[in-house]
Design a protein around this motif. Structure first.
Motif, PDB file in Angstrom:
ATOM      1  N   GLY A 141      16.925  -1.427  46.973  1.00  0.00           N
ATOM      2  CA  GLY A 141      17.330  -0.113  46.235  1.00  0.00           C
ATOM      3  C   GLY A 141      18.786   0.111  47.034  1.00  0.00           C
ATOM      4  O   GLY A 141      19.456  -1.094  47.762  1.00  0.00           O
ATOM      5  N   LEU A 142      19.637   1.136  46.838  1.00  0.00           N
ATOM      6  CA  LEU A 142      20.811   1.499  47.281  1.00  0.00           C
ATOM      7  C   LEU A 142      20.848   1.728  48.914  1.00  0.00           C
ATOM      8  O   LEU A 142      19.613   2.121  49.205  1.00  0.00           O
ATOM      9  CB  LEU A 142      21.415   2.870  46.672  1.00  0.00           C
ATOM     10  N   SER A 143      21.947   1.073  49.472  1.00  0.00           N
ATOM     11  CA  SER A 143      22.074   1.277  50.852  1.00  0.00           C
ATOM     12  C   SER A 143      23.073   2.199  51.159  1.00  0.00           C
ATOM     13  O   SER A 143      23.830   2.875  50.394  1.00  0.00           O
ATOM     14  CB  SER A 143      22.158  -0.235  51.556  1.00  0.00           C
ATOM     15  N   ASP A 144      23.254   2.438  52.619  1.00  0.00           N
ATOM     16  CA  ASP A 144      24.228   3.232  53.144  1.00  0.00           C
ATOM     17  C   ASP A 144      25.519   2.794  53.068  1.00  0.00           C
ATOM     18  O   ASP A 144      26.553   3.445  53.514  1.00  0.00           O
ATOM     19  CB  ASP A 144      23.944   4.083  54.182  1.00  0.00           C
ATOM     20  N   SER A 145      25.866   1.377  52.551  1.00  0.00           N
ATOM     21  CA  SER A 145      26.994   0.956  52.498  1.00  0.00           C
ATOM     22  C   SER A 145      27.144  -0.005  51.264  1.00  0.00           C
ATOM     23  O   SER A 145      26.112  -0.458  50.717  1.00  0.00           O
ATOM     24  CB  SER A 145      27.447   0.231  53.903  1.00  0.00           C
ATOM     25  N   MET A 146      28.398  -0.311  50.583  1.00  0.00           N
ATOM     26  CA  MET A 146      28.520  -0.914  49.371  1.00  0.00           C
ATOM     27  C   MET A 146      29.765  -1.514  49.457  1.00  0.00           C
ATOM     28  O   MET A 146      30.715  -1.203  49.795  1.00  0.00           O
ATOM     29  CB  MET A 146      28.372   0.057  48.451  1.00  0.00           C
ATOM     30  N   SER A 147      29.442  -2.940  48.997  1.00  0.00           N
ATOM     31  CA  SER A 147      30.734  -3.737  48.721  1.00  0.00           C
ATOM     32  C   SER A 147      30.672  -4.067  47.332  1.00  0.00           C
ATOM     33  O   SER A 147      29.496  -3.866  46.634  1.00  0.00           O
ATOM     34  CB  SER A 147      30.564  -5.284  49.402  1.00  0.00           C
ATOM     35  N   PRO A 148      31.771  -4.240  46.525  1.00  0.00           N
ATOM     36  CA  PRO A 148      31.719  -4.397  45.096  1.00  0.00           C
ATOM     37  C   PRO A 148      30.565  -4.972  44.466  1.00  0.00           C
ATOM     38  O   PRO A 148      30.006  -5.017  43.337  1.00  0.00           O
ATOM     39  CB  PRO A 148      32.882  -5.020  44.846  1.00  0.00           C
ATOM     40  N   GLY A 149      30.033  -6.255  45.047  1.00  0.00           N
ATOM     41  CA  GLY A 149      28.907  -7.137  44.564  1.00  0.00           C
ATOM     42  C   GLY A 149      27.860  -6.688  44.687  1.00  0.00           C
ATOM     43  O   GLY A 149      26.688  -7.292  44.201  1.00  0.00           O
ATOM     44  N   ASP A 150      27.581  -5.606  45.526  1.00  0.00           N
ATOM     45  CA  ASP A 150      26.134  -5.322  46.061  1.00  0.00           C
ATOM     46  C   ASP A 150      25.170  -4.684  44.815  1.00  0.00           C
ATOM     47  O   ASP A 150      24.112  -5.118  44.735  1.00  0.00           O
ATOM     48  CB  ASP A 150      26.018  -4.363  47.164  1.00  0.00           C
ATOM     49  N   VAL A 151      25.627  -3.710  44.068  1.00  0.00           N
ATOM     50  CA  VAL A 151      24.995  -3.208  42.911  1.00  0.00           C
ATOM     51  C   VAL A 151      24.529  -4.294  41.996  1.00  0.00           C
ATOM     52  O   VAL A 151      23.387  -4.104  41.452  1.00  0.00           O
ATOM     53  CB  VAL A 151      25.985  -2.070  42.175  1.00  0.00           C
ATOM     54  N   SER A 152      25.341  -5.276  41.857  1.00  0.00           N
ATOM     55  CA  SER A 152      24.753  -6.189  40.800  1.00  0.00           C
ATOM     56  C   SER A 152      23.572  -7.016  41.170  1.00  0.00           C
ATOM     57  O   SER A 152      22.762  -7.406  40.585  1.00  0.00           O
ATOM     58  CB  SER A 152      25.720  -7.297  40.252  1.00  0.00           C
ATOM     59  N   GLN A 153      23.401  -6.972  42.587  1.00  0.00           N
ATOM     60  CA  GLN A 153      22.403  -7.866  43.038  1.00  0.00           C
ATOM     61  C   GLN A 153      21.112  -7.035  42.853  1.00  0.00           C
ATOM     62  O   GLN A 153      19.891  -7.636  42.789  1.00  0.00           O
ATOM     63  CB  GLN A 153      22.506  -7.771  44.584  1.00  0.00           C
ATOM     64  N   LEU A 154      20.979  -5.690  42.396  1.00  0.00           N
ATOM     65  CA  LEU A 154      19.780  -4.866  42.114  1.00  0.00           C
ATOM     66  C   LEU A 154      19.184  -5.203  40.893  1.00  0.00           C
ATOM     67  O   LEU A 154      18.150  -5.037  40.345  1.00  0.00           O
ATOM     68  CB  LEU A 154      20.068  -3.405  42.016  1.00  0.00           C
ATOM     69  N   THR A 155      20.163  -5.901  39.946  1.00  0.00           N
ATOM     70  CA  THR A 155      19.791  -5.999  38.518  1.00  0.00           C
ATOM     71  C   THR A 155      18.648  -7.138  38.487  1.00  0.00           C
ATOM     72  O   THR A 155      18.282  -7.642  37.587  1.00  0.00           O
ATOM     73  CB  THR A 155      20.944  -6.168  37.669  1.00  0.00           C
ATOM     74  N   ARG A 156      18.561  -7.928  39.792  1.00  0.00           N
ATOM     75  CA  ARG A 156      17.591  -8.798  39.782  1.00  0.00           C
ATOM     76  C   ARG A 156      16.158  -8.513  39.745  1.00  0.00           C
ATOM     77  O   ARG A 156      14.994  -9.225  39.377  1.00  0.00           O
ATOM     78  CB  ARG A 156      17.825  -9.889  41.014  1.00  0.00           C
ATOM     79  N   SER A 157      15.924  -7.305  40.112  1.00  0.00           N
ATOM     80  CA  SER A 157      14.548  -6.588  40.504  1.00  0.00           C
ATOM     81  C   SER A 157      14.291  -5.559  39.269  1.00  0.00           C
ATOM     82  O   SER A 157      15.101  -4.818  38.652  1.00  0.00           O
ATOM     83  CB  SER A 157      14.633  -5.837  41.833  1.00  0.00           C
ATOM     84  N   ALA A 158      12.894  -5.758  39.145  1.00  0.00           N
ATOM     85  CA  ALA A 158      12.293  -4.778  37.875  1.00  0.00           C
ATOM     86  C   ALA A 158      11.522  -3.497  38.755  1.00  0.00           C
ATOM     87  O   ALA A 158      10.706  -2.753  38.123  1.00  0.00           O
ATOM     88  CB  ALA A 158      11.679  -5.443  36.734  1.00  0.00           C
ATOM     89  N   GLU A 159      11.773  -3.561  39.891  1.00  0.00           N
ATOM     90  CA  GLU A 159      10.910  -2.548  40.575  1.00  0.00           C
ATOM     91  C   GLU A 159      11.520  -1.234  40.236  1.00  0.00           C
ATOM     92  O   GLU A 159      12.321  -0.819  39.960  1.00  0.00           O
ATOM     93  CB  GLU A 159      11.063  -2.663  42.159  1.00  0.00           C
ATOM     94  N   VAL A 160      10.262  -0.376  40.396  1.00  0.00           N
ATOM     95  CA  VAL A 160      10.572   1.084  40.016  1.00  0.00           C
ATOM     96  C   VAL A 160      11.427   1.910  41.050  1.00  0.00           C
ATOM     97  O   VAL A 160      10.782   1.893  42.217  1.00  0.00           O
ATOM     98  CB  VAL A 160       9.098   1.835  39.597  1.00  0.00           C
ATOM     99  N   ALA A 161      12.213   2.561  40.862  1.00  0.00           N
ATOM    100  CA  ALA A 161      13.215   3.403  41.713  1.00  0.00           C
ATOM    101  C   ALA A 161      12.613   4.889  41.888  1.00  0.00           C
ATOM    102  O   ALA A 161      12.301   5.237  42.920  1.00  0.00           O
ATOM    103  CB  ALA A 161      14.562   3.538  41.623  1.00  0.00           C
TER     104      ALA A 161
END
Length: 674
Positions: free
Chosen positions: A200-220
């Motif tokens: 899931g989301l973390s307390d810091s973000m670089s521009p490419g971090d969010v796109s890494q989450l698209t690899r997962s289908a886990e329920v948020a």
């Protein structure tokens, strides 16, 4: 014969099955070297049981114990207390196999197995896990039954039947206790960090971090609205904001900022009431639609308009929210105004110069943001695999060279351009969209729907405005689900191949998946969070709650169960017969019409010899039957296959065809064998 305290073969089989079943739920939690220990100890115990090896010397056992202690201490430095505690239980579980010989040794292992079954709910709470835990309890109880069975009773499936019967008898009482007993807090507190990695989301973000989450289908999380729900392009699920930029990464302000009093705000827009069941994140923030205006007492809203809990979310939680969408009017203080203008000095000069140029040419903040969005709409591409930003000025490289990125790239660059022009702004991380389950009207938001957008503050109307560059770069992202938009991207759902390949998206399988998710959502609401509705359920069941009604609710089902158990015991006729004698009785009944049944005082060997003379074609089988009976009853070492052989011979001998005759044994007629 074996000593009475020694474990039988059936006990050992059930014991190994119990060990395997109770350790499977911890496969994702335990360190890898424990699998090697399991292979070593179980393999060694099997070799000892087969008579090929001896038990390991005490020095070998001490060495294994020392290695386990050192390994767990190392794991404690990098893992959680709970995961290491479970690892200690499993290690003791496995090491006990290397010295287990007596019944009391097996009891220690089985008691730990019961404890491990309960511990599995610390890591998994679902319907399959509950059913699996019930299976583990039945198997461990069956193993406990075999420990005290005689060696001659080698029916390996009978203990399982007895254990299943016991749990079915206890089920009514369990349901009653579940309904009426209140949930109380623990008498002490422990570290409930199970050591599981959270997606899931973390307390810091670089521009490419969010796109890494698209690899997962886990329920948020899952959300269910009480009334109308917002449209697809308005379902912005707010998670947290990022307001500090070091040139590459966005982070949150210091925690002291969260101690500030809530600013006076006013929100214009439609209100939505809904309930969220959120998965564990290991972080304090909670997800909500747009701006939450009404929230539980254990949740608070901090000045950046996100909501946080009192403690990090280490297990699934349920909470009720009311949110509004629209403009958020707020008067920024001097400190907060400066906070949302912070930029690293002397970096990304090309972007700064462009921002100042646009600012000078714009009539106001709205005109500036329109020009910024038109810039993004001109020659930029939305992709999950953008080029890496390797220079010291990543915003300049993205805006003027690569021009390919995901939502994090666009929102990060847009906030930089706004701040460079003197407009307060912040990056917002969360999710966009959600899959509607028509069976229960619940929205399921998965990790691949993670999204980043921004908010800017307009000095003209003193309000926060939401701005999403994705709406002009890839407008279909707001109208379609992420699954539809990114299906052609190679990295999309790379960690969930069944979803990626459409295996769970077909018409039939999708319906099954949606039905299971609806059932699982109901499980989370009514079982894991049952204590929140417990008083209401009791009032519906009993009306006015009183001590007398509560006692009757306990005693009546308990009395019924005890009466059924007592009746089943009373209906049993006489003591349980030996299985060998029951098999011989079946043969007697088959021979009775011809007057060849076993005589009073006649031994099994004499009986078999008489039948051999009467049925010459089966003479060998009758003699073999007598031999097996003698070996089972009187031999010092018992072959476990003998009883099965004995029953096979009984069935074969019962297939004789008899001609009923006079009870005078001198006039017996036999047609032969069927």
């Amino acid at each position: 014969m074996k000593p009475l305290f020694q474990l039988t073969r059936s006990s050992m089989v059930w014991l190994l099955i119990s060990i395997l079943l109770v350790t499977i739920p911890f496969v994702s939690v335990l360190p890898g070297w424990l699998y090697l220990l399991a292979f070593l100890t179980v393999g060694w115990r099997l070799m000892v049981h087969s008579g090929r090896w001896n038990f390991p010397h005490w020095s070998v056992r001490f060495g294994l114990l020392l290695a386990v202690v050192v390994g767990l201490l190392i794991e404690l430095r990098s893992g959680s207390v709970m995961a290491v505690t479970v690892g200690l239980l499993v290690s003791a579980f496995l090491l006990k196999l290397t010295e287990m010989y007596h019944r009391r040794d097996a009891l220690v292992v089985l008691y730990v197995a019961f404890l491990l079954t309960a511990c599995s709910f610390l890591f998994h709470q679902s319907i399959p896990m509950a059913l699996y835990a019930l299976l583990c309890l039945i198997v461990v109880t069956a193993c406990l039954n075999t420990v005290y069975r005689s060696q001659q009773n080698s029916d390996i499936w009978r203990p399982l039947k007895h254990a299943f019967t016991l749990y079915m008898q206890a089920l009514p009482i369990m349901l009653v206790l579940f309904l009426i007993f209140p949930r109380i807090g623990p008498l002490w507190q422990v570290d409930m960090n199970t050591g599981q990695s959270f997606t899931g989301l973390s307390d810091s973000m670089s521009p490419g971090d969010v796109s890494q989450l698209t690899r997962s289908a886990e329920v948020a999380f899952r959300a269910r609205f009480e009334g109308p729900s917002p449209s697809e392009n308005q379902r912005y699920w707010r998670g947290l904001t990022y307001d500090r930029f070091d040139g590459r990464r966005w982070t949150r302000s210091d925690q002291k900022m969260t101690t500030l009093p809530d600013p006076e705000i006013s929100i214009s827009g439609q209100a939505y009431r809904y309930q969220i069941v959120m998965e564990a994140t290991g972080q304090p923030w909670r997800y909500g639609l747009d701006i939450p205006t009404d929230y539980p007492a254990n949740i608070r809203r901090i000045p950046d308009l996100t909501i946080v809990g009192n403690t990090p979310l280490m297990q699934r939680a349920q909470y009720q929210l009311v949110s509004q969408s629209g403009l958020v009017r707020e008067q920024l203080t001097g400190d907060r105004h400066a906070q949302y203008l912070q930029l690293p000095p002397q970096s990304n000069e090309q972007a700064r110069q462009l921002a100042l140029k646009w600012k000078a040419e714009s009539a106001g903040t709205k005109n500036y943001t329109d020009r910024l969005m038109a810039f993004f709409a001109s020659d930029f591409r939305y992709t999950l695999k953008p080029p890496k930003l390797l220079t010291a000025d990543p915003v300049d490289q993205f805006l003027f060279q690569t021009r390919r990125g995901f939502c994090g790239h666009f929102s990060s660059a847009a906030v930089f351009m706004l701040r460079a022009a003197g407009i307060p702004a912040r990056v917002v991380g969360g999710y966009l969209g959600g899959e509607l389950n028509p069976l229960d009207d619940t929205f399921t938001i998965r990790q691949y729907e993670a999204h980043a957008w921004l908010e800017y503050w307009d000095i003209q109307d003193l309000s926060w405005h939401r701005l999403d560059p994705t709406s002009v770069v890839a407008p279909m992202r707001l109208e379609q689900s992420a699954e539809q938009l990114f299906r052609s991207e190679p990295s999309f759902l790379a960690d969930a191949l069944m979803m990626r390949n459409g295996f769970l998206s077909g018409s039939v399988l999708k319906q099954l998946r949606l039905r299971y998710e609806a059932m699982n959502y109901g499980w989370h609401r009514w079982v894991l969070n049952f204590h929140q509705q417990q008083s209401g359920v009791l009032q519906q069941l009993l009306g006015d709650i009183s001590v007398v009604k509560i006692l009757l609710l306990i005693l009546v089902p308990g009395s019924l169960v005890l009466l059924l158990v007592a009746a089943s015991l009373l209906l049993r006729q006489g003591p349980r017969k030996d299985p060998l004698l029951k098999a011989l009785e079946r043969l007697d009944k088959r021979l009775e019409p011809a007057g060849l049944e076993r005589l009073r005082g006649e031994t099994v060997t004499q009986f078999a010899m008489r039948l051999s003379n009467s049925f010459p074609p089966l003479a060998h089988e009758f003699r073999e039957l007598a031999r097996c009976y003698e070996l089972i009853c009187y031999a010092e070492s018992i072959d476990p296959d003998l009883e099965q052989r004995f029953n096979t011979l009984i069935r074969l001998c019962c297939k004789v065809t008899l001609k009923p005759v006079n009870r005078n044994r001198d006039n017996i007629g036999v047609d032969g064998i069927r």
